[in-house]
Scaffold this motif. Structure first.
Motif, mmCIF file in Angstrom:
data_model
loop_
_atom_site.group_PDB
_atom_site.id
_atom_site.type_symbol
_atom_site.label_atom_id
_atom_site.label_comp_id
_atom_site.label_asym_id
_atom_site.label_seq_id
_atom_site.Cartn_x
_atom_site.Cartn_y
_atom_site.Cartn_z
ATOM 1 N N THR A 1 51.475 33.814 39.402
ATOM 2 C CA THR A 1 51.139 34.585 40.768
ATOM 3 C C THR A 1 52.232 35.497 41.047
ATOM 4 N N SER B 1 47.662 38.020 43.962
ATOM 5 C CA SER B 1 47.274 38.220 42.636
ATOM 6 C C SER B 1 47.797 36.831 41.928
ATOM 7 N N CYS B 2 46.580 36.199 41.043
ATOM 8 C CA CYS B 2 46.707 35.062 40.441
ATOM 9 C C CYS B 2 46.222 35.099 38.925
ATOM 10 N N THR B 3 46.945 34.985 37.820
ATOM 11 C CA THR B 3 46.431 34.742 36.553
ATOM 12 C C THR B 3 46.517 33.399 35.787
ATOM 13 N N GLU C 1 45.260 31.026 31.983
ATOM 14 C CA GLU C 1 45.001 31.040 30.491
ATOM 15 C C GLU C 1 43.387 31.204 30.384
ATOM 16 N N PRO C 2 43.006 32.030 29.858
ATOM 17 C CA PRO C 2 41.409 32.251 29.658
ATOM 18 C C PRO C 2 40.689 31.055 29.376
ATOM 19 N N GLN D 1 35.749 39.020 36.201
ATOM 20 C CA GLN D 1 36.912 38.978 35.519
ATOM 21 C C GLN D 1 37.770 37.546 35.317
ATOM 22 N N GLY E 1 40.572 35.480 32.745
ATOM 23 C CA GLY E 1 41.737 34.734 33.307
ATOM 24 C C GLY E 1 42.323 35.398 34.531
ATOM 25 N N ASN E 2 41.462 36.038 35.382
ATOM 26 C CA ASN E 2 41.806 36.632 36.518
ATOM 27 C C ASN E 2 41.444 35.887 37.752
ATOM 28 N N SER F 1 42.702 36.230 41.119
ATOM 29 C CA SER F 1 43.246 36.999 42.289
ATOM 30 C C SER F 1 42.104 36.950 43.307
#
Length: 282
Positions: free
Chosen positions: A41, A55-57, A59-60, A107, A111-112, A114
């Motif tokens: 984040t 914002s947060c990502t 691992e896809p 998205q 891995g998004n 957010s």
């Protein structure tokens, strides 16, 4: 020949050994089956009355249906937002966030995670948790979110003043900022005695308009009006010559930093429980 007591004793020992082996097998399987994923984040700030991004990502995952995103906030029992099985699930969303949240659904597979937060309120400040579940495992990370008001200043020549003066105006700030003037020619000079700054409360009784006037300016010099609080810093520059006026401005959010978190496969039970009371940010 073994006695009845010895038979019973060794039978109990055998049962204990069998149970211990079964427990060890279960524990071993559990340990080997543990997974964790990385969640990241970014500390950010929201501008009151405008839309913001938390914002947060992560691992896809190749399967969208296996991805679950939960946003939580300390001090709030309900969820901020939940996304699962490829769509929003807002059945457990807290009332204060109704109609104000959305993820970037197209998205998520990349891995998004957010969160878009509409119409940011002063009360939205706090500690949030981005919690992710995928086919690879689970993970979470905290995010510190500050709220306030900030805007880019506009600097103009004040033709209404009795002497050569500059007027710096910014429409919305909160908390109350400091205003400092500087010049390219007189670097390090203190302009506090030749400037006057005022703060006028806006109609919503939260944000304030900032007006600062600098007196006794000279031509062919670049002056800077710098406005700053604990959330943002904005600068407006102006250079006046005999033939033209040049301006530029920029805005910088302060204290933005990334937070990385990893949690084990079994660290999920707390999600359905109320979080601890919100700790006040600086």
């Amino acid at each position: 020949m073994a006695s009845l007591g010895q038979i019973i004793f060794w039978s109990i020992i055998s049962i204990i050994i069998i149970l211990a082996g079964a427990i060890a097998l279960i524990i071993g399987f559990g340990i080997s089956g543990r997974h964790s994923i990385t969640v990241t984040t970014l500390t950010s700030a929201g501008n009151i009355g405008e839309d913001g991004i938390l914002s947060c990502t992560f691992e896809p995952d190749i399967k969208l249906s296996d991805i679950v995103i939960q946003w939580l906030k300390e001090g709030v029992i309900g969820l901020v937002h939940e996304f699962k099985e490829g769509k929003d699930d807002l059945s457990d969303q807290d009332e204060m966030f109704r109609g104000r949240t959305a993820v970037f659904a197209d998205q998520v597979i990349g891995g998004n995670a957010s969160l878009r937060l509409k119409n940011v309120q002063l009360s939205d400040a706090g500690t949030y948790k981005c919690y992710i579940i995928t086919s690879k495992g689970k993970g979470n990370a905290n995010l510190e979110y500050k709220t306030g008001a900030f805007s880019i200043p506009e600097v103009n020549v004040d033709y209404n003043a009795s002497s050569e003066s500059l007027r710096c105006e910014a429409p919305r700030w909160f908390p109350q900022p400091t205003v400092v003037w500087a010049s390219q020619v007189d670097q390090g000079a203190n302009f506090s005695e030749v400037s006057n700054t005022s703060f006028e409360l806006n109609s919503e009784n939260v944000t304030m308009k900032v007006v600062s006037v600098l007196y006794n300016v000279t031509i062919n010099n670049t002056y800077s009006c710098m406005i700053e609080n604990n959330i943002a810093k904005a600068t407006g520059d102006i250079k006046v010559t005999d033939s033209e006026i040049k301006r530029r401005s920029h805005l910088q959010l302060l204290n933005s930093k990334a937070s990385l978190g990893v949690s084990s496969f079994f660290a999920i039970s707390w999600v359905l429980l109320p979080l601890s009371p919100y700790l006040m940010l600086k």
